[in-house]
Design an enzyme around this catalytic site. Structure first.
Site, mmCIF file in Angstrom:
data_model
loop_
_atom_site.group_PDB
_atom_site.id
_atom_site.type_symbol
_atom_site.label_atom_id
_atom_site.label_comp_id
_atom_site.label_asym_id
_atom_site.label_seq_id
_atom_site.Cartn_x
_atom_site.Cartn_y
_atom_site.Cartn_z
ATOM 1 N N LYS A 115 -10.080 -6.556 4.415
ATOM 2 C CA LYS A 115 -9.021 -5.566 4.255
ATOM 3 C C LYS A 115 -7.677 -6.015 4.804
ATOM 4 O O LYS A 115 -6.637 -5.775 4.198
ATOM 5 C CB LYS A 115 -9.436 -4.246 4.922
ATOM 6 C CG LYS A 115 -10.499 -3.476 4.157
ATOM 7 C CD LYS A 115 -10.709 -2.104 4.776
ATOM 8 C CE LYS A 115 -11.695 -1.290 3.950
ATOM 9 N NZ LYS A 115 -11.915 0.051 4.529
ATOM 10 N N PHE A 311 -15.471 5.270 0.769
ATOM 11 C CA PHE A 311 -15.944 4.755 -0.518
ATOM 12 C C PHE A 311 -15.978 5.849 -1.581
ATOM 13 O O PHE A 311 -15.222 6.805 -1.522
ATOM 14 C CB PHE A 311 -17.296 4.058 -0.358
ATOM 15 C CG PHE A 311 -17.250 2.859 0.545
ATOM 16 C CD1 PHE A 311 -16.283 1.874 0.394
ATOM 17 C CD2 PHE A 311 -18.163 2.705 1.579
ATOM 18 C CE1 PHE A 311 -16.227 0.774 1.221
ATOM 19 C CE2 PHE A 311 -18.114 1.607 2.421
ATOM 20 C CZ PHE A 311 -17.150 0.637 2.246
ATOM 21 N N PHE A 391 -0.146 2.741 -10.710
ATOM 22 C CA PHE A 391 0.264 1.340 -10.600
ATOM 23 C C PHE A 391 1.326 1.078 -11.667
ATOM 24 O O PHE A 391 1.315 1.689 -12.740
ATOM 25 C CB PHE A 391 -0.926 0.399 -10.807
ATOM 26 C CG PHE A 391 -1.764 0.203 -9.579
ATOM 27 C CD1 PHE A 391 -1.789 -1.024 -8.915
ATOM 28 C CD2 PHE A 391 -2.547 1.233 -9.065
ATOM 29 C CE1 PHE A 391 -2.561 -1.211 -7.783
ATOM 30 C CE2 PHE A 391 -3.317 1.053 -7.935
ATOM 31 C CZ PHE A 391 -3.329 -0.173 -7.284
ATOM 32 N N TRP A 419 2.541 5.949 -3.230
ATOM 33 C CA TRP A 419 2.680 4.597 -2.676
ATOM 34 C C TRP A 419 4.150 4.168 -2.708
ATOM 35 O O TRP A 419 4.663 3.603 -1.748
ATOM 36 C CB TRP A 419 1.813 3.612 -3.472
ATOM 37 C CG TRP A 419 1.772 2.234 -2.873
ATOM 38 C CD1 TRP A 419 0.874 1.749 -1.973
ATOM 39 C CD2 TRP A 419 2.691 1.162 -3.142
ATOM 40 N NE1 TRP A 419 1.166 0.441 -1.659
ATOM 41 C CE2 TRP A 419 2.276 0.051 -2.354
ATOM 42 C CE3 TRP A 419 3.815 1.025 -3.953
ATOM 43 C CZ2 TRP A 419 2.954 -1.172 -2.373
ATOM 44 C CZ3 TRP A 419 4.496 -0.185 -3.966
ATOM 45 C CH2 TRP A 419 4.060 -1.269 -3.178
#
Length: 566
Positions: A115, A311, A391, A419
């Site tokens: 990570k 998860f 994205f 983001w």
């Protein structure tokens, strides 16, 4: 406070975090949560623990609404569940709601392994990012030391005569370290002669897989913590009688080591909103949720509390509902299932290097994975919303197709750009969450009742959530199920330890496989945490480092500034 809208140039997460202007934590707690300076134990200027007097003083307040952020089955393409949790919390505050977030603390093993950091991303992060990823307030070290104190006391008891008649072949308590280290999975301890004790097989798990970590995150008070620590089964006699930590008189000292760690950690998001980051059990090995104490405290301090579970929903959400909510009496009001166009295409068979190309057929096929997760959440009586974590390469046709699939499922699909834009980028998602919470009264219920036999609990999860035909186990495992059932542990929930990369136990089986069989390899009784760990497939409780670990890129410059964390 960083203004997400004014910083669009591509930067790394750590660059964005280090450029943020953080508020002093005492000031934040006062202005946003109404807490006095005496309610905090500051750890420097930007992080603090709440005092237990403060936590106890909140008990009579009404609870806010609890929102779970979960996700589709993870892929190397990334889903951004933690980032979405932070972004949604910021967005709720952005639209005028009083909201907090609750996250797990990152483990050093994954940070230096794959990570490279785990505190959100882009303009949806918790800060101070470097502190949170590296040591933080020392909670994990306290948990590791408390765990290893008990391990040392087991061998010490055997060395000094073994009054409790522990069978060295049946020691059930391994050691831990908070780092990925495959060389420690299986070891022989006490070599070197009489002075070093009696040689025996032993091994290490990573700290986040420790039962002490699970207990820490489920404990509701110091007294509850101490009692649960005393209930840890450390091993068995030759007659298979369990031996508990309290019989070694270890639980008091363990609780003393954990006393300060148990208090919730208060930090902030990039937008200056309050956040608890506390506890961190593995999601594919343990129950994958932040501490009960932090979540319950947040519900007293805010009208909306956004938390995550590790998860995909088959692991994280299931354990959040069936273990954490069951044990803590929590009632989630809504769940957000995070997906990305990239990950959906990967579940549809597209290679990672080709994900930048539009592929509607693969997207449609991969959406079967998302659909199953949505239906699984609904099985718990919790309304669901799908969040597309945006994205830049996503096409409008791809986004429209996911919305169409959502409409067919009867679930709202919201695109979110937190983001890049922080809370403002998730404002539509926040509005949808508020509308859902206010419109639909969640009828939350666990998947199975306490009284269902242990074997049937595992089979119910496998068939209802994983799409499996059933479960299998050899004669020894079946006998152990029967032994635990008759031994007074049949009312425990089960905690499935399996790969996070598939509904099956084969990490390469993508999408929404059906009619597979789930093989049970091992049972581990966590009597202090009060659940049964069911190890399936090839899952390991001590990960190894990858060929090129993130540690290769992490360093510190001459000014003491951390570099290389993602």
């Amino acid at each position: 406070m960083a203004d997400a809208q004014q910083h669009k140039a591509p930067q790394s997460d750590i660059d964005i975090a280090q450029a943020a202007r953080m508020r002093p934590i005492v000031e934040l707690a006062r202005d946003r949560l109404g807490l006095a300076e005496t309610d905090l134990h500051p750890y420097g200027h930007h992080k603090a623990k709440l005092t237990f007097d403060c936590v106890r003083g909140l008990e009579d307040r009404p609870d806010g609404k609890l929102i779970l952020v979960t996700a589709m089955t993870p892929t190397p393409a990334g889903e951004g569940k933690t980032t979405t949790t932070v972004g949604l919390g910021d967005a709720l505050n952005h639209i005028g709601k009083k909201a907090m977030i609750c996250l797990r603390e990152p483990s050093l093993g994954p940070c230096f392994g794959m990570k490279g950091g785990a505190a959100g991303g882009g303009y949806a992060q918790v800060v101070p990012m470097e502190d949170i990823n590296l040591h933080f307030t020392g909670d994990f070290h306290a948990i590791g030391i408390a765990h290893n104190l008990l391990a040392a006391m087991i061998d010490n008891h055997i060395y000094w005569g073994n009054e409790l008649k522990l069978d060295q072949r049946r020691i059930a308590f391994r050691r831990v370290v908070d780092m990925n280290d495959r060389a420690l999975r299986q070891i022989t301890s006490s070599l070197g002669g009489v002075a070093n004790g009696f040689p025996r097989e032993d091994g290490f798990d990573i700290t986040v897989a420790s039962e002490v970590m699970a207990i820490f995150c489920l404990a509701r008070s110091l007294d509850d913590l101490k009692e649960r620590l005393g209930n840890i089964i450390v091993g068995y006699t030759r007659e298979k009688t369990p031996v508990y930590a309290r019989q070694l008189e270890a639980h008091g000292a363990m609780a003393a080591l954990l006393k300060d760690a148990l208090a919730p950690n208060l930090v902030q998001t990039l937008e200056g909103n309050p956040a608890f980051v506390h506890g961190g059990p593995f999601a594919n090995i343990a129950h994958g949720c932040n501490s009960v104490l932090a979540t319950r405290t947040a519900l007293k301090l805010a009208d909306y509390v956004v938390t995550e579970a590790g998860f995909g929903a088959d692991l994280g959400a299931e354990k959040f509902f069936d273990i954490k909510c069951r044990k803590a009496g929590l009632k989630p009001a809504c769940a957000v299932v995070v997906c990305t166009i990239r990950a959906l295409k990967m579940h549809g068979g597209v290679a990672k290097e080709d994900l930048g190309q539009e592929n509607l057929e693969a997207l449609k096929q991969g959406s079967e994975n998302l659909a199953r997760h949505v239906e699984n959440v609904r099985q718990f009586g919790v309304p669901a919303i799908v969040a597309i974590n945006r994205f830049s390469a996503d096409t409008e046709a791809e986004r429209d197709l996911v919305r169409q699939i959502g409409a067919e499922l009867g679930v709202e699909v919201i695109e979110s750009d937190h983001w890049a834009s922080g809370g403002a980028g998730a404002a539509e998602l926040a509005e949808a969450v508020v509308a859902t919470v206010e419109k639909d009264e969640a009828a939350f219920h666990p998947l199975y009742p306490d009284e269902m036999p242990l074997w049937d609990k595992v089979r119910t999860i496998a068939q209802s959530l994983y799409g499996a035909q059933g479960i299998i186990a050899d004669k020894v495992i079946r006998a152990r199920f029967a032994e635990l059932q008759s031994g007074g542990f049949g009312h425990y929930p089960v905690c499935i330890a399996k790969t996070q990369y598939s509904f099956s136990t084969d990490p390469n089986l993508k999408g929404a496989p059906s009619n597979h069989v789930v093989p049970i390899r091992e049972l581990r009784l966590a009597s202090g945490a009060e659940f049964l760990v069911v190890v399936c497939g090839d899952i390991m409780t001590m990960p190894g480092l990858p060929r090129v670990p993130a540690a290769n890129r992490i360093s510190v410059d001459s000014d003491g500034r951390i570099v290389g964390l993602f």
